[in-house]
Each structure stands twice: as structure tokens, then as C-alpha cells.
Enzyme design. Sequence first.
Site, PDB file in Angstrom:
ATOM      1  N   ASN A  46       0.858  -1.178   0.000  1.00 40.12           N
ATOM      2  CA  ASN A  46       0.000   0.000   0.000  1.00 40.12           C
ATOM      3  C   ASN A  46       0.899   1.235   0.000  1.00 40.12           C
ATOM      4  OD1 ASN A  46       0.743   0.624   2.724  1.00 40.12           O
ATOM      5  ND2 ASN A  46      -0.847  -0.780   3.471  1.00 40.12           N
TER       6      ASN A  46
ATOM      7  N   SER B 295       1.557   3.649   2.130  1.00 43.03           N
ATOM      8  CA  SER B 295       2.415   3.898   3.296  1.00 43.03           C
ATOM      9  C   SER B 295       3.578   2.910   3.339  1.00 43.03           C
ATOM     10  CB  SER B 295       1.599   3.831   4.584  1.00 43.03           C
ATOM     11  OG  SER B 295       1.048   2.545   4.772  1.00 43.03           O
ATOM     12  N   GLU B 296       3.336   1.655   2.969  1.00 41.29           N
ATOM     13  CA  GLU B 296       4.416   0.661   2.921  1.00 41.29           C
ATOM     14  C   GLU B 296       5.429   1.030   1.838  1.00 41.29           C
ATOM     15  OE1 GLU B 296       1.884  -3.298   4.369  1.00 41.29           O
ATOM     16  OE2 GLU B 296       1.905  -2.697   2.253  1.00 41.29           O
TER      17      GLU B 296
ATOM     18  N   ASP C 233      -5.906  -8.241   1.123  1.00 42.10           N
ATOM     19  CA  ASP C 233      -6.038  -9.678   0.871  1.00 42.10           C
ATOM     20  C   ASP C 233      -6.880  -9.930  -0.373  1.00 42.10           C
ATOM     21  OD1 ASP C 233      -4.653 -10.067   3.240  1.00 42.10           O
ATOM     22  OD2 ASP C 233      -6.474 -10.322   4.432  1.00 42.10           O
TER      23      ASP C 233
END
EC number: 2.7.1.167
Length: 476
Positions: free
Chosen positions: A195, A197-198, A264
Site C-alpha cells: 500500500n 504507506s508501505e 487480501d
Amino acid sequence: MKVTLPDFRRAGVLVVGDVMLDRYWYGPTSRISPEAPVPVVKVDTIEERPGGAANVAMNIASLGAVARLVGLTGIDDAARALICKLSEVRVRCDFVSVPTHPTITKLRVLSRNQQLIRLDFEEGFDGVDPTPIFERIQLALPQIGALVLSDYAKGALNSVQPMIQLARKANVPVLIDPKGSDFERYRGATLLTPNLSEFEAVVGRCKNEEELVNRGMQLVADFELSALLVTRSEQGMTLLQLGKPPLHLPTQAKEVFDVTGAGDTVIGVLAAALAAGNSLEESCFLANAAAGVVVGKLGTSTVSPIELENAIRGRAETGFGVMDEQQLKIAVAQARQRGEKVVMTNGIFDILHAGHVSYLANARKLGDRLIVAVNSDASTKRLKGEKRPVNPLEQRMVVLGALEAVDWVVPFEEDTPQRLIADILPDLLVKGGDYKPHEIAGSEEVWAAGGEVKVLNFEDGVSTTNIIQSIKNGRG
């Protein structure tokens, strides 16, 4: 991009990663505890759902694909609950049981669709021998079209490089939902799905689109990836591949109730589509559509083929339009999970006219979702005579489903929809005309379940019978 659903039944996907059990306790709150300034929840419903890598496998299986799941669990009630829940949806579990560790469990307490607290029960699986996982991957590779590594940093993927090498040697694409900022661990993977932020934890804060693309492309090159898919919440998702222009897919979510498990769903649908023969770009399109559906549900959830089909046709959320009874029950249950009021009406709707449209719009205003049950052709003939209906059932349902006021259209074979209404039990049953509430089919069942029954007026002087007669007179 025009994309059609593949035949997911021919797709086989192996999911390896951190499995966990999500527990949900639901109940009303009406007072503050005298022991501390916290609400008191009177728990009346308890649910258990597979989470983490298990939710990825659930998403794959819900599409009709063959899903296999490898992960680490304890030998406890949570592990048994996971196996039971997963077997119900035909996920093939091959867990490595670790007697010294508990199965990872997350408990959420909710009231009025709001999460009040989450409690985590876990020790992680650091230090556990990964050899049994490698062996299970090796055995499954000849039977799968994609490998998903679902990393929640709980220990199952501490030795991820040998897994990537096993798959690449067998020419099986490796899709990874990463965790943490050490992307070196994932070198050589086919696709990473961080995502935003990752992603920014690895490359730094991106001031604009150009910076995001440039840093993403550099990351693809640095770690020898085939592609990178950055999921960006309300901004959609961006696919980056060396030598190709970036592909940006805007979000399809209409309403966001809960983002739990959305990642997921993305990687699960993406892997299933790839394994079924879709291109990477097509698979990302389907994954984006699925994400738009699943965030409209409460808790870790999956997407069915009918929901995905409706989403790529432009009608996202829970699945809309023409449905059979089983699909409708699922859609209604999901709507109720979100606290929505379901209204139901019925009729023949042979030649749709202004009176019908006005009536349905008024019915829709009484709740959040409107179901229209439609008499079958045989039922219509019994009620109206051999010359009716003018328009066959399929055409009547398609026209109704195209109306903005109508959420779901379902056929019924009987002369009245009493059985169907008793199965669905709408919050509000509506009928147009000169009926008294107790005369309406299904009213007794709705009242008994605590629902309401209401009569609405049709527009004066407008009816299908009058329209047919006018046409005949005009021809005369």
C-alpha cells in the site's frame, strides 16, 4: 479497459503466509461502565472468520478457483476453527502445526457498526523451522498457476527467498503482499503489492505522481521485480513495469465501511485471474474492481463472481441488478451488516411507465436498498391471461435493473411472492394501489419479524392495461 471474467475454475493458486483467526463480538451499547469510563457492550452475536493469508485463500476460493493454503498454527481451538471455516468454502489446508505456539487470533468488539477495541492473541512464529513449508510448496508447484506469499511479519515467511526461488525455477509467478521496509527480502518476485504507506516507508515520501512513478520504477529495477502494484486507497492503484507506461486504475469504491482485509482481496483476485490466463493488466483491473466491492462490507470479506461481474459493469458495492434468490440473500445479508434498511416490493411491470418509475422512486426513498420481485411469464399468464406479458421476464428485469431507484431485481414463479418475502424478510414491505396492509402477500411474515408494511399510491390514470388498450385503439 474492457475486461471479462475468466473461467476461475481452471485456476489453481497456492497461498503461503501468516494465517490467523478473526473473531468478532457484536452487541448494543446503552451505558457506561461504573468501573471505568468505557462503554458496556452486551454481546449478542459472535462470528469467526479466517484472516491474514487465510482470508487471501478465501477470496480465491470464493471466485471458484482451487485455493491451497500453507501456514503455521498452534494445536488449539483457533486452529480447529480455521480448518473448519476454510473447509466449508473448499480451501485445501496444509498447515504446519507448532505445539509450542498459539494460533494467531484477533478479537474485535463492535457496536452499531463501529469497532470499539481490538485484542491480539499471538506470540509469532520466529525461530520455527521453515523446511516443512518449503516441502509443501515443492509438492504443490506442479498443480498451480500462481504462488501468493502473504506476509504479516508473524514468522511464516521469515525465510522467503527459498520460496521465491522454488517458484521461479518452476516458472510459477510469485505475488507478494509485503510487510516492513526490507524489500530486499523479496528480490526476484514477480509482483509486490504494497500500500502507499508501505511503499513510501521504502522509497521516501512522494510529493507528486511523477515522483511516485520514478521511485517505483527504480524499486522494480533494484530488486529485480517484474512489476510493482501500489495500492493507494481512495486514489486507486498504480501498476509499474519497466519498459511500459504506468497504469493507473482509479478507485471503484462508492462507499467505504471497512478496509479490513482489502489488501487480501486485491492479491487474491489478482492471483486467481493470472492463474486463469488473464494478463497482468487485466488481472489488476479485476483486483481493483474487487477492492471497490469489499471495502463496502464490514470486516474481513470476500468477493463472489456475481459481485465482481457487477462491479466491472460499473455497478459496484454488494452486487446489483438482476439476481437469483440465493444471490439476493447474500446481498441482503451484506447490506444488513452495514446497518442498511431494506425495502421490498413486487409486481409484473410489463410495460414500464411513468407511474411505475414514480412509485419505485418513492419506495426507494423509504430505505437504503430496494428489492423488486417480478412475476415470471407463467405467473403473469395465470394472472393476466394468455396474451400477457407483452415483454418477457428477462426484458422486464433488465429494464427495472437499469433504474437508479432499484438495487436488486429477482423473479418468482408463484402467483404471489409470499414465500420469497418470507425468505428475505425485508425491513419494509411496500405495495402500490388500493390494498389494505393486511391484504398484501407476505405482510404477516414481515410483521412477525418486526418489519413494517406500507401502501403507496400509483399515479392516477396510468396503467399497463390502459397503455395496451390505447395502442390497440390507435391501430384500429
